[in-house]
Design a protein around this motif. Structure first.
Motif, mmCIF file in Angstrom:
data_model
loop_
_atom_site.group_PDB
_atom_site.id
_atom_site.type_symbol
_atom_site.label_atom_id
_atom_site.label_comp_id
_atom_site.label_asym_id
_atom_site.label_seq_id
_atom_site.Cartn_x
_atom_site.Cartn_y
_atom_site.Cartn_z
ATOM 1 N N LEU A 98 -73.653 -56.235 -72.291
ATOM 2 C CA LEU A 98 -73.395 -57.393 -71.447
ATOM 3 C C LEU A 98 -74.447 -57.400 -70.353
ATOM 4 O O LEU A 98 -74.554 -56.449 -69.566
ATOM 5 N N ILE A 99 -75.238 -58.459 -70.312
ATOM 6 C CA ILE A 99 -76.364 -58.560 -69.389
ATOM 7 C C ILE A 99 -76.030 -59.587 -68.310
ATOM 8 O O ILE A 99 -75.843 -60.770 -68.611
ATOM 9 N N GLY A 100 -75.949 -59.137 -67.065
ATOM 10 C CA GLY A 100 -75.680 -60.056 -65.965
ATOM 11 C C GLY A 100 -76.777 -61.087 -65.837
ATOM 12 O O GLY A 100 -77.964 -60.779 -65.994
ATOM 13 N N ALA A 101 -76.409 -62.322 -65.531
ATOM 14 C CA ALA A 101 -77.388 -63.412 -65.494
ATOM 15 C C ALA A 101 -78.423 -63.235 -64.396
ATOM 16 O O ALA A 101 -79.504 -63.817 -64.467
ATOM 17 N N ALA A 102 -78.131 -62.430 -63.376
ATOM 18 C CA ALA A 102 -79.089 -62.206 -62.298
ATOM 19 C C ALA A 102 -80.056 -61.065 -62.606
ATOM 20 O O ALA A 102 -80.946 -60.777 -61.796
ATOM 21 N N ALA A 103 -79.905 -60.411 -63.751
ATOM 22 C CA ALA A 103 -80.850 -59.365 -64.143
ATOM 23 C C ALA A 103 -82.238 -59.965 -64.312
ATOM 24 O O ALA A 103 -82.389 -61.063 -64.851
ATOM 25 N N THR A 104 -83.249 -59.256 -63.864
ATOM 26 C CA THR A 104 -84.610 -59.756 -64.048
ATOM 27 C C THR A 104 -85.068 -59.526 -65.487
ATOM 28 O O THR A 104 -84.555 -58.647 -66.189
ATOM 29 N N ASN A 105 -86.036 -60.312 -65.893
ATOM 30 C CA ASN A 105 -86.590 -60.143 -67.226
ATOM 31 C C ASN A 105 -87.149 -58.732 -67.417
ATOM 32 O O ASN A 105 -87.003 -58.128 -68.487
ATOM 33 N N THR A 106 -87.798 -58.208 -66.382
ATOM 34 C CA THR A 106 -88.351 -56.858 -66.468
ATOM 35 C C THR A 106 -87.259 -55.832 -66.709
ATOM 36 O O THR A 106 -87.406 -54.934 -67.555
ATOM 37 N N ALA A 107 -86.155 -55.927 -65.968
ATOM 38 C CA ALA A 107 -85.065 -54.960 -66.111
ATOM 39 C C ALA A 107 -84.498 -54.982 -67.517
ATOM 40 O O ALA A 107 -84.172 -53.924 -68.082
ATOM 41 N N MET A 152 -86.407 -56.674 -80.682
ATOM 42 C CA MET A 152 -87.003 -58.018 -80.672
ATOM 43 C C MET A 152 -86.852 -58.679 -79.312
ATOM 44 O O MET A 152 -87.722 -59.434 -78.879
ATOM 45 N N LEU A 153 -85.753 -58.395 -78.601
ATOM 46 C CA LEU A 153 -85.528 -59.008 -77.299
ATOM 47 C C LEU A 153 -86.510 -58.464 -76.270
ATOM 48 O O LEU A 153 -87.109 -59.225 -75.505
ATOM 49 N N SER A 154 -86.686 -57.157 -76.247
ATOM 50 C CA SER A 154 -87.656 -56.569 -75.328
ATOM 51 C C SER A 154 -89.053 -57.121 -75.587
ATOM 52 O O SER A 154 -89.786 -57.492 -74.653
ATOM 53 N N ARG A 155 -89.444 -57.221 -76.847
ATOM 54 C CA ARG A 155 -90.788 -57.694 -77.181
ATOM 55 C C ARG A 155 -90.963 -59.178 -76.875
ATOM 56 O O ARG A 155 -92.043 -59.617 -76.479
ATOM 57 N N ALA A 156 -89.906 -59.951 -77.051
ATOM 58 C CA ALA A 156 -89.982 -61.375 -76.712
ATOM 59 C C ALA A 156 -90.199 -61.567 -75.218
ATOM 60 O O ALA A 156 -91.006 -62.395 -74.784
ATOM 61 N N ILE A 157 -89.489 -60.791 -74.405
ATOM 62 C CA ILE A 157 -89.646 -60.907 -72.956
ATOM 63 C C ILE A 157 -91.059 -60.517 -72.545
ATOM 64 O O ILE A 157 -91.702 -61.203 -71.735
ATOM 65 N N LEU A 158 -91.571 -59.434 -73.102
ATOM 66 C CA LEU A 158 -92.908 -58.973 -72.736
ATOM 67 C C LEU A 158 -93.993 -59.956 -73.186
ATOM 68 O O LEU A 158 -95.083 -59.992 -72.599
ATOM 69 N N ALA A 159 -93.696 -60.757 -74.207
ATOM 70 C CA ALA A 159 -94.657 -61.765 -74.673
ATOM 71 C C ALA A 159 -94.631 -63.024 -73.828
ATOM 72 O O ALA A 159 -95.498 -63.885 -73.955
ATOM 73 N N GLY A 160 -93.640 -63.126 -72.940
ATOM 74 C CA GLY A 160 -93.354 -64.409 -72.330
ATOM 75 C C GLY A 160 -94.122 -64.793 -71.091
ATOM 76 O O GLY A 160 -94.309 -65.958 -70.817
ATOM 77 N N ALA A 161 -94.553 -63.811 -70.297
ATOM 78 C CA ALA A 161 -95.146 -64.183 -69.017
ATOM 79 C C ALA A 161 -95.851 -62.980 -68.417
ATOM 80 O O ALA A 161 -95.833 -61.881 -68.983
ATOM 81 N N SER A 162 -96.437 -63.191 -67.244
ATOM 82 C CA SER A 162 -97.082 -62.089 -66.544
ATOM 83 C C SER A 162 -96.038 -61.134 -65.983
ATOM 84 O O SER A 162 -94.857 -61.476 -65.830
ATOM 85 N N ALA A 163 -96.478 -59.937 -65.633
ATOM 86 C CA ALA A 163 -95.561 -58.953 -65.046
ATOM 87 C C ALA A 163 -94.951 -59.476 -63.754
ATOM 88 O O ALA A 163 -93.769 -59.236 -63.465
ATOM 89 N N GLN A 164 -95.743 -60.195 -62.957
ATOM 90 C CA GLN A 164 -95.226 -60.715 -61.694
ATOM 91 C C GLN A 164 -94.085 -61.693 -61.917
ATOM 92 O O GLN A 164 -93.075 -61.665 -61.210
#
Length: 329
Positions: free
Chosen positions: A66-75, A88-100
């Motif tokens: 269960l992932i709280g909606a306020a969790a950051t993409n990085t977390a 696949m979820l971790s890799r999708a997030i890392l493909a999505g934007a800059s680290a900032q």
């Protein structure tokens, strides 16, 4: 930018109460909504900061997360349970934007980000039914390389921009929502809408509905999964085509599979025709291509994106071949 009132919610009930107005919106990391307001695409009069709400990633009684909606993409991308059980979820997030951006953007905000169609953002001269209903869609005859080939309508051919949402669609995630009528859940695939004649409505959520969490069900097939994004440049670009795929093998045969596409439709596209075409079949490029052909049989490419069905087919075949062999670490 339209002047607005800033409010901060300390509880879910406070957030729902403060965000109940038609001109209110919830503020997470602000990586999309602030841009929209700065460009006067959005004109919210009240922003309700919900970053103090749950950002925890916890185990469910059923064995999921269960992932709280306020969790950051990085977390989320760095969480051990996500990386090992839902890669696949971790890799999708890392493909999505800059680290900032990943450090600021929240899960709830990611789900609600709006299209990156050029005409949607051009408030000075472009016609866009998503931004201003009834004005037309300049993308249909304009530059439409990144636009939809499935599920589009005469009113809108924009694509959904999120990478995370493609993975969540493939993973059968569940959205937890709190609204004026209380708490409810809905399957992730039912959250986003196809455009029809109301492309201005991105989701089925009502005004004041707050996404509080995303639930990942226990899904054994997800452990052998990946995400591949094909784009015009190597980083910080939106997908021409993306594939989230998971596979479970029984010898040389495909015992189970999950697939979703990005870059092809107004919402993350679950491959409901390709999946059954693959289950029980011997893993081969011919089988993979036939499944993709079934999925894209109804594709309606535009002038600038006629390459997308073949690109999606090749990408899916390559991803499934790697997964079937166990080559994806």
């Amino acid at each position: 930018m339209t002047p607005f009132t800033y409010l901060r919610a300390d509880t879910v009930n406070d957030a729902v109460r403060l965000g109940a107005g038609e001109t209110a919106a919830f503020l997470g990391g602000g990586t999309n909504i602030v841009d929209l307001m700065r460009e006067t695409v959005a004109r919210h009069e009240t922003l309700v900061d919900v970053t103090r709400l749950s950002a925890a990633v916890t185990e469910t009684a059923e064995g999921g997360l269960l992932i709280g909606a306020a969790a950051t993409n990085t977390a989320v991308a760095e969480h051990h349970g996500v990386r090992t059980r839902y890669p696949m979820l971790s890799r999708a997030i890392l493909a999505g934007a800059s680290a900032q951006i990943r450090n600021m953007a929240t899960v709830g905000g990611n789900l609600l980000q709006r299209t990156r169609c050029t005409y949607f953002y051009d408030t000075d001269g472009s016609h866009c039914n998503k931004r201003a209903p009834g004005t037309g869609c300049d993308a249909r005859e304009g530059f439409n390389r990144i636009h939809a080939i499935l599920g589009a309508s005469d009113a809108c051919v924009a694509t959904h921009p999120s990478d995370m949402c493609v993975a969540l669609t493939a993973l059968d995630a569940v959205v937890h929502v709190e609204g004026r009528d209380g708490a409810r859940t809905l399957p992730f695939g039912e959250l986003h809408r196809l455009p029809g004649d109301r492309p201005d409505l991105d989701t089925v959520l009502a005004a004041g509905d707050l996404i509080t969490a995303i639930e990942l069900p226990p899904l054994g097939v997800a452990a052998r999964s990946t995400y591949r994004k094909v784009r015009d440049r190597a980083s910080y670009a939106f997908a021409l085509i993306s594939v989230a795929a998971a596979i479970e093998m029984d010898g040389d045969r495909i015992a189970d599979v999950r697939i979703a596409f990005g870059g092809v439709a107004h919402k993350p596209w679950r491959a409901t025709k390709a999946e059954p075409a693959l289950r029980g079949e011997l893993a081969s490029e011919a089988v993979f291509r036939a499944a993709a052909a079934a999925e894209f049989a109804d594709a309606r490419p535009l002038r600038d994106n006629a390459f997308k069905p073949e690109l999606a087919t090749r990408t899916l075949a390559a991803v499934l071949a790697e997964l079937a062999k166990g080559d994806v670490a």
